[in-house]
Design a protein around this motif. Structure first.
Motif, short mmCIF file in Angstrom:
data_model
loop_
_atom_site.label_atom_id
_atom_site.label_comp_id
_atom_site.label_asym_id
_atom_site.label_seq_id
_atom_site.Cartn_x
_atom_site.Cartn_y
_atom_site.Cartn_z
N ALA A 115 33.17 25.32 83.80
CA ALA A 115 33.92 25.54 85.03
C ALA A 115 35.41 25.77 84.79
N SER A 116 35.92 25.31 83.66
CA SER A 116 37.36 25.31 83.45
C SER A 116 37.90 26.69 83.09
N LYS A 117 39.13 26.92 83.52
CA LYS A 117 39.87 28.13 83.16
C LYS A 117 41.31 27.70 82.95
N ARG A 118 41.78 27.74 81.69
CA ARG A 118 43.09 27.17 81.38
C ARG A 118 43.62 27.72 80.06
N GLU A 119 44.88 27.37 79.79
CA GLU A 119 45.50 27.66 78.51
C GLU A 119 45.76 26.37 77.77
N ILE A 120 45.47 26.40 76.47
CA ILE A 120 45.69 25.23 75.61
C ILE A 120 46.76 25.62 74.59
N HIS A 121 47.81 24.84 74.52
CA HIS A 121 48.93 25.15 73.63
C HIS A 121 48.96 24.16 72.47
N GLN A 122 49.11 24.70 71.26
CA GLN A 122 49.33 23.86 70.08
C GLN A 122 50.34 24.60 69.20
N GLY A 123 51.59 24.09 69.24
CA GLY A 123 52.67 24.80 68.57
C GLY A 123 52.87 26.15 69.22
N ASN A 124 52.91 27.20 68.40
CA ASN A 124 53.04 28.56 68.93
C ASN A 124 51.70 29.23 69.19
N THR A 125 50.64 28.48 69.02
CA THR A 125 49.30 29.02 69.23
C THR A 125 48.85 28.76 70.67
N THR A 126 48.34 29.81 71.31
CA THR A 126 47.79 29.69 72.66
C THR A 126 46.29 29.99 72.63
N VAL A 127 45.53 29.08 73.20
CA VAL A 127 44.08 29.26 73.30
C VAL A 127 43.74 29.35 74.78
N GLN A 128 43.12 30.43 75.17
CA GLN A 128 42.70 30.60 76.55
C GLN A 128 41.23 30.22 76.68
N GLN A 129 40.95 29.32 77.63
CA GLN A 129 39.57 29.02 77.96
C GLN A 129 39.22 29.72 79.26
N VAL A 130 38.23 30.59 79.19
CA VAL A 130 37.70 31.26 80.38
C VAL A 130 36.25 30.84 80.51
N HIS A 131 36.05 29.80 81.30
CA HIS A 131 34.71 29.24 81.51
C HIS A 131 34.12 28.82 80.16
#
Length: 367
Positions: A131-147
């Motif tokens: 269900a989740s849709k979000r961005e995860i940040h770790q340092g300069n790395t961005t991880v997008q979760q789309v479902h």
């Protein structure tokens, strides 16, 4: 024993089975016909016709993702029961009970879903679901979760992430180089947030399907189960089954070329690693290998324990055997989106005896 029946009468009996309106005498006749291999072609024709009916009439919808196209397959649950189990030379079905008190809804278990746990480079842990849709940040790395999928953007920072699916879970990830990975239940993938150096190295346990982005200058290398077993590729599509409770590690190639340890595989071949040696199978049903990713159980030619290991991982249940394991060989397909109760009703039709305890323990009983 065989029994002649016209095509029209066969269709009438088939529809009565689907509608659950057979009389005891009609069911006896139906069972005899299903045990006669001469009726296999007619049964296949009826099932294919049923699969094409409108969803509004029969319900459940599944999507089959072939190598070149996507097509919709609609399957009614009771019809799937009619083709699921093969014992000996033909189909064996017994009359379905009117009710299943031992499978009361309060004990039912939902099928697996898109869920996982992501461990970041700093050690923090994030729970993922469909269900989740979000961005995860770790340092300069961005991880997008789309479902049910993670997408990594390009970054210069290098850290190790671990994506783990529990029993009853599956998930997808697009790695920083564009490689796409599907994780089956009870599996994990360890990978860097950026691919530096001469080789793109990741590690897997459990089962996963890879569509590797091509990069001639930087080969893709997969390490298996923290051991000295590797798959080397440039750009290819393959499945790896490395569950530790299976009797072998199996890698099946769909497209391209891979090297399994020192053994080269071509499309349609499967490498089977046992006792340190890889042997090659040249005739492999790749649709059966890929069934899990396409939302299907394919039990063709599988013994009871093999089937139960799949159910244990997908429904997050423990399976125990009271005595000797029944020597039953299964065949056919069923959607993975049905509940455990629905699937167990099908097993009852196959004359498998069991009980389901509170807490998710399935006990297989002798006949």
């Amino acid at each position: 024993m065989s029994m002649y029946i016209s095509d029209e009468d066969f269709k009438v009996l088939f529809q009565k089975y689907v509608d659950d309106t057979m009389t005891p005498e009609e069911f006896r006749q139906w069972r005899i016909m299903l045990l006669d291999e001469a009726n296999t072609a007619r049964l296949d024709e009826m099932l294919e016709a049923l699969a094409a009916v409108d969803q509004s009439e029969y319900g459940k919808d599944a999507f089959i993702y072939g190598p070149q196209k996507v097509r919709s397959l609609r399957i009614w649950w009771a019809a799937a029961a009619a083709l699921l189990v093969v014992i000996g030379i033909g189909f064996l079905l017994r009359q379905r009970p009117v009710s299943h008190p031992q499978l009361a809804e309060k004990y039912d278990i939902a099928p697996g879903s898109k869920k996982a746990v992501l461990k970041l480079a700093d050690g923090s842990v994030i729970t993922l679901d469909s269900a989740s849709k979000r961005e995860i940040h770790q340092g300069n790395t961005t991880v997008q979760q789309v479902h049910g999928q993670l997408n990594y953007t390009g970054t210069e920072d290098v850290g190790i992430n671990i994506l783990t699916t529990p029993r009853g879970g599956q998930f997808q990830v697009v790695l920083p180089d564009g490689t796409r990975v599907w994780l089956n239940a009870a599996s994990s993938l360890t990978y860097p947030t950026a691919f530096k150096g001469a080789v793109r190295l990741v590690e897997v346990s459990g089962e996963a399907y890879f569509e590797v982005a091509k990069d001639d200058r930087k080969p893709f290398r997969l390490k298996i189960n923290k051991q000295d077993n590797y798959i080397d590729v440039l750009g290819t599509h393959f499945n790896i089954n490395a569950y530790t409770d299976e009797d072998a590690i199996r890698s099946t190639l769909l497209e391209g070329r891979i090297k399994f340890n020192t053994t080269l595989l071509s499309p349609g071949q499967q490498g089977v690693l046992q006792a340190g040696t890889v042997r090659v199978l040249n005739t492999v049903d790749t649709s059966a290998v890929m069934a899990w990713r396409n939302g299907i159980f394919n039990f063709e030619g599988q013994h009871l324990k093999e089937v139960m290991r799949q159910l244990s991982r997908w429904y997050d249940i423990d399976v125990v055997y009271e005595q000797d394991v029944p020597d039953v060989v299964f065949g056919g397909k069923i959607l993975r989106n049905i509940s455990l109760t629905q699937l167990l009703k099908i097993l009852e039709d196959a004359d498998i005896h069991f009980r389901l305890d509170k807490g998710g323990k399935l006990i297989i009983q002798p006949k």
